[in-house]
Every structure is written in C-alpha cells, then in structure tokens.
Design an enzyme around this catalytic site. Sequence first.
Site, PDB file in Angstrom:
ATOM      1  N   TYR A   1      40.417   6.089  79.893  1.00 45.26           N
ATOM      2  CA  TYR A   1      41.704   5.385  79.935  1.00 45.26           C
ATOM      3  C   TYR A   1      41.542   4.021  80.645  1.00 45.26           C
ATOM      4  O   TYR A   1      42.261   3.075  80.371  1.00 45.26           O
ATOM      5  CB  TYR A   1      42.756   6.269  80.603  1.00 45.26           C
TER       6      TYR A   1
ATOM      7  N   LYS B   1      48.956   0.784  83.895  1.00 49.66           N
ATOM      8  CA  LYS B   1      50.088   1.724  84.023  1.00 49.66           C
ATOM      9  C   LYS B   1      50.470   1.913  85.496  1.00 49.66           C
ATOM     10  O   LYS B   1      51.644   2.093  85.819  1.00 49.66           O
ATOM     11  CB  LYS B   1      49.742   3.074  83.397  1.00 49.66           C
TER      12      LYS B   1
HETATM   13  P1  NAD Z   1      52.308   2.786  69.237  1.00 47.35           P
HETATM   14  O1  NAD Z   1      51.054   2.144  68.758  1.00 47.35           O
HETATM   15  O2  NAD Z   1      53.152   3.466  68.243  1.00 47.35           O
HETATM   16  O3  NAD Z   1      53.199   1.742  70.041  1.00 47.35           O
HETATM   17  C1  NAD Z   1      52.651   0.677  70.792  1.00 47.35           C
HETATM   18  C2  NAD Z   1      53.532  -0.515  70.479  1.00 47.35           C
HETATM   19  O4  NAD Z   1      53.176  -1.641  71.293  1.00 47.35           O
HETATM   20  C3  NAD Z   1      53.382  -0.958  69.023  1.00 47.35           C
HETATM   21  O5  NAD Z   1      54.647  -0.919  68.388  1.00 47.35           O
HETATM   22  C4  NAD Z   1      52.886  -2.373  69.130  1.00 47.35           C
HETATM   23  O6  NAD Z   1      53.357  -3.214  68.098  1.00 47.35           O
HETATM   24  C5  NAD Z   1      53.453  -2.768  70.483  1.00 47.35           C
HETATM   25  N1  NAD Z   1      52.827  -3.982  71.003  1.00 47.35           N
HETATM   26  C6  NAD Z   1      51.523  -4.179  71.346  1.00 47.35           C
HETATM   27  N2  NAD Z   1      51.330  -5.475  71.689  1.00 47.35           N
HETATM   28  C7  NAD Z   1      52.542  -6.102  71.563  1.00 47.35           C
HETATM   29  C8  NAD Z   1      52.986  -7.430  71.746  1.00 47.35           C
HETATM   30  N3  NAD Z   1      52.150  -8.416  72.115  1.00 47.35           N
HETATM   31  N4  NAD Z   1      54.308  -7.715  71.529  1.00 47.35           N
HETATM   32  C9  NAD Z   1      55.165  -6.749  71.141  1.00 47.35           C
HETATM   33  N5  NAD Z   1      54.795  -5.459  70.938  1.00 47.35           N
HETATM   34  C10 NAD Z   1      53.499  -5.153  71.138  1.00 47.35           C
HETATM   35  O7  NAD Z   1      51.824   3.819  70.370  1.00 47.35           O
HETATM   36  P2  NAD Z   1      52.652   4.728  71.411  1.00 47.35           P
HETATM   37  O8  NAD Z   1      51.650   5.727  71.859  1.00 47.35           O
HETATM   38  O9  NAD Z   1      53.938   5.168  70.836  1.00 47.35           O
HETATM   39  O10 NAD Z   1      52.880   3.727  72.616  1.00 47.35           O
HETATM   40  C11 NAD Z   1      54.161   3.431  73.148  1.00 47.35           C
HETATM   41  C12 NAD Z   1      54.101   3.477  74.669  1.00 47.35           C
HETATM   42  O11 NAD Z   1      53.909   4.831  75.079  1.00 47.35           O
HETATM   43  C13 NAD Z   1      52.937   2.692  75.280  1.00 47.35           C
HETATM   44  O12 NAD Z   1      53.364   2.077  76.481  1.00 47.35           O
HETATM   45  C14 NAD Z   1      51.935   3.789  75.582  1.00 47.35           C
HETATM   46  O13 NAD Z   1      51.016   3.431  76.612  1.00 47.35           O
HETATM   47  C15 NAD Z   1      52.887   4.875  76.041  1.00 47.35           C
HETATM   48  N6  NAD Z   1      52.331   6.251  76.116  1.00 47.35           N
HETATM   49  C16 NAD Z   1      51.711   6.781  75.029  1.00 47.35           C
HETATM   50  C17 NAD Z   1      51.193   8.075  75.117  1.00 47.35           C
HETATM   51  C18 NAD Z   1      50.478   8.697  73.951  1.00 47.35           C
HETATM   52  O14 NAD Z   1      49.725   9.662  74.162  1.00 47.35           O
HETATM   53  N7  NAD Z   1      50.670   8.217  72.735  1.00 47.35           N
HETATM   54  C19 NAD Z   1      51.340   8.818  76.299  1.00 47.35           C
HETATM   55  C20 NAD Z   1      51.997   8.235  77.374  1.00 47.35           C
HETATM   56  C21 NAD Z   1      52.498   6.945  77.272  1.00 47.35           C
END
Ligand code: NAD
Length: 260
Positions: A155, A162
């Site tokens: 990570y 984070k």
């Molecule tokens: P995802 O890829 O569906 O979403 C990530 C989003 O970030 C995308 O829509 C992307 O377009 C956007 N993004 C990246 N750079 C950008 C920029 N410059 N301007 C605007 N938007 C931008 O993946 P996800 O897993 O749904 O991620 C959403 C959030 O959840 C993130 O913060 C991620 O760290 C967090 N998260 C994910 C998990 C997991 O296991 N998937 C667990 C905990 C937290």
Amino acid sequence: MKLMSGKKGLVMGIANEMSLAWGIAKKLAEQGVEMAFSYQSEALYRRIKPLADSIGDIPLLECDVTNEESLKELFSKLKERFNQIDFIVHAIAFSDRNELTGKYVNTSRSNFTKTMEISCYSLTAVCRHAWDFLSDGASILTLTYLGAERVMPNYNVMGVAKAALEASVKYLAVDFGDRNIRINGLSAGPVKTLASSGIGDFKYILNWNCENSPLKRNTTLADVGGSALFLLSALSSGITGEIVHVDSGYHVVGMKSVKP
Ligand code: NAD
C-alpha cells in the site's frame, strides 16, 4: 418520508459500476436526494452516463482535482443548479501503480507529491471551494483505508497519503464545526475496483480480509453505501472528525508479508 428527502449534494469519484462512490450514490438515491456527479475526464463520461441515467436526472460535471480552475468551474456550475448543498462525497485517490508494490522506501519524489495532491490535498481544496455553499447541518465524507494506521503490504505511499487524509479530516472538522458542518472518513475494507486493482497482490489482501475480518466475508458496495448514508444523514448528527471502519480487519493483527 425518506431519510434524505430534500437533501442536495455532490458525489465525486465514480469511475464505473465497481466504484465505492457508485455504491454510495445508489444508497443516497434510494433515500430521496438530488445530486450531481463529478468525473475526472472525458474518457470516464461514457461509463458513468448510463449509471447516472439509471437513478435519475443527475448533472455530470467534469473536474480534475489537480486543477484549481477546474474545481472553481465545478462549484460555479453546481451553484447554477442548487442554492446550497447538504453533502459531499469525496472518493478520489491516485498513485502510480509501479510504486504500489515492493518497498515504500523506493517511492519517487514525483509520485509522492502526486499521490498526496490527489489523494489527500484534494479534500481540503474541495472543502475550501465548497465553504460558502454548504448548508447548516451539511456533512462531508471521504474514503480511507486501514493502510493509514497500519503497514499493509504494497500500500506504500498511499498509506502515507491516507494517514494525512485522516489528519485532514480532524482539522477540517474543527474548521467547519462551529457552522454545524461535519466531516468524517469511512475506512472501507478492500473491494475490487479500478483503483485497488493497481495495488500489488491485491487479491491476497482481499483473501486475508475475508478470512480475518470479524464478519468473515469481504466488504460490499452495499456495506459502504449504508455506512456512508448514516454518516451523511442527520442520524449521525453528533459525529465529526471520526474515521469509521467498515469491516476492514481493524480488530485483527498479523497480516503476513506477501513477499519476503
Ligand atoms: P475507483 O477507481 O472507482 O475510484 C477512484 C476515483 O478517483 C476515480 O473515479 C478516478 O477518476 C478518481 N480520480 C483520480 N484522480 C483524479 C483527479 N485528478 N481528479 C478527479 N478524480 C480523480 O476506486 P475506489 O476504490 O472506488 O476508490 C474510491 C476511494 O475509496 C479512494 O479514495 C480509495 O482510496 C478509497 N478506498 C478504496 C478501497 C478499496 O478497496 N477499493 C478501500 C478503502 C478505501
């Protein structure tokens, strides 16, 4: 009467039907909100348009959070649609996948800066642009992960970003608190999405969570959506500056290292 009837807001970060933000948007739609989605770039428009159309009349607004002009334009367009907003979902993160594997010590300066800018600073920038536009009682939510608190294999710099994001939540909670505006983080267990697929050995993390989390299963979009709904609604009116864990394996220690 639905839980969020009459509430208006913005969901940032839907990339496709696997996105955590999409799980949240679907739950919010069931509870009667009016909302807009922001999307990063034209390339994603085609993917999110059918999703938006499936739940209502949802304006789609392009916004790259690394660009101040783009953020300014997003909020000026939102103001044409809504007088005020009652919630914001910030579900945005990015890091170079080549550095989400191996040792953290090898993180490059440029990817450290980029990761922090998009995954951490963007929340503060969004809050600043939204400052005059949030209603009394509004709620802001960001998405985080256990890797902020504990070392998780691969990570790496995202864990550092984070941790900074979670600290930002506390500072922002104080900045907004006397206006009765709340801000919290939802620390979700691992879910396969576009972003998480970039993390080295992500399948191992998924399997570990499934075996070790208290519920002995992986987190679903419905789990994330339900908890987000609670934190965005008046049901959580006394909660701010908190990180709420959604079956993240938080209570269990001892993940084995993936590669020696
Ligand atoms: P995802 O890829 O569906 O979403 C990530 C989003 O970030 C995308 O829509 C992307 O377009 C956007 N993004 C990246 N750079 C950008 C920029 N410059 N301007 C605007 N938007 C931008 O993946 P996800 O897993 O749904 O991620 C959403 C959030 O959840 C993130 O913060 C991620 O760290 C967090 N998260 C994910 C998990 C997991 O296991 N998937 C667990 C905990 C937290």
